[in-house]
Scaffold this active site. Structure first.
Site, short mmCIF file in Angstrom:
data_model
loop_
_atom_site.label_atom_id
_atom_site.label_comp_id
_atom_site.label_asym_id
_atom_site.label_seq_id
_atom_site.Cartn_x
_atom_site.Cartn_y
_atom_site.Cartn_z
N CYS A 11 0.87 -1.16 0.00
CA CYS A 11 0.00 0.00 0.00
C CYS A 11 0.92 1.23 0.00
O CYS A 11 1.99 1.18 0.59
CB CYS A 11 -0.89 -0.02 1.23
SG CYS A 11 -2.33 1.03 1.03
N CYS A 85 -5.07 0.68 -3.33
CA CYS A 85 -4.60 2.04 -3.12
C CYS A 85 -3.95 2.63 -4.37
O CYS A 85 -3.42 3.73 -4.33
CB CYS A 85 -3.60 2.06 -1.97
SG CYS A 85 -2.29 0.85 -2.19
N CYS A 89 3.22 -3.21 -8.03
CA CYS A 89 4.46 -3.93 -7.78
C CYS A 89 5.15 -4.19 -9.10
O CYS A 89 4.49 -4.37 -10.12
CB CYS A 89 4.15 -5.30 -7.18
SG CYS A 89 3.45 -5.27 -5.55
#
Length: 137
Positions: A11, A85, A89
């Site tokens: 996040c 959010c 990645c």
């Protein structure tokens, strides 16, 4: 390389949802799973409302600190979970990527954080059943 599955919760600030998810996974799965959490722009401290909400269920995250998301953390994880959010990645083959859409607890009081905490617990419990079910005797 460990023989147990590893999970990375991501996040942006690594101060609320990802911290609660990591704590739930550690609490519910014990040592059956390696747990990490991180964010692309870590905050200075874990959200006090998240700390309070987790304390209400007997889980202490007051000593946790937000951590920066690194490529190594992703490489070392089997499952990478973003928390709704907008954070992402780095993508590597062979990893499983999930996005859990959860309300942001930032700036909210503990009453607003409780349902987020409980939703995270449900999602984490489902994940454990998939990746690290308890072995029957």
């Amino acid at each position: 390389m460990s023989d147990k599955p590893s999970v990375l919760f991501v996040c942006v600030h690594n101060a609320g949802r990802s911290q609660m998810a990591a704590a739930w996974l550690t609490h519910l799965a014990g040592d059956r799973v390696e747990v990490r959490s991180a964010g692309s722009n870590p905050g200075t401290a874990v959200n006090p409302a998240a700390v309070e909400a987790m304390a209400e269920v007997g889980i202490d995250i007051s000593a946790e600190t937000p951590k920066i998301l690194t490529i190594d953390a992703v490489k070392e994880s089997d499952v990478c979970i973003t928390m709704g959010c907008g954070d992402t990645c780095p993508v590597f083959p062979g990893k499983r990527y999930l996005d859990w859409t959860l309300e942001d607890p930032a700036g909210q009081g503990v009453a607003a954080v409780r349902p987020i905490r409980d939703e995270i617990k449900t999602l984490v419990a489902g994940l454990i059943k998939e990746i690290a079910p308890e072995k029957s005797a």
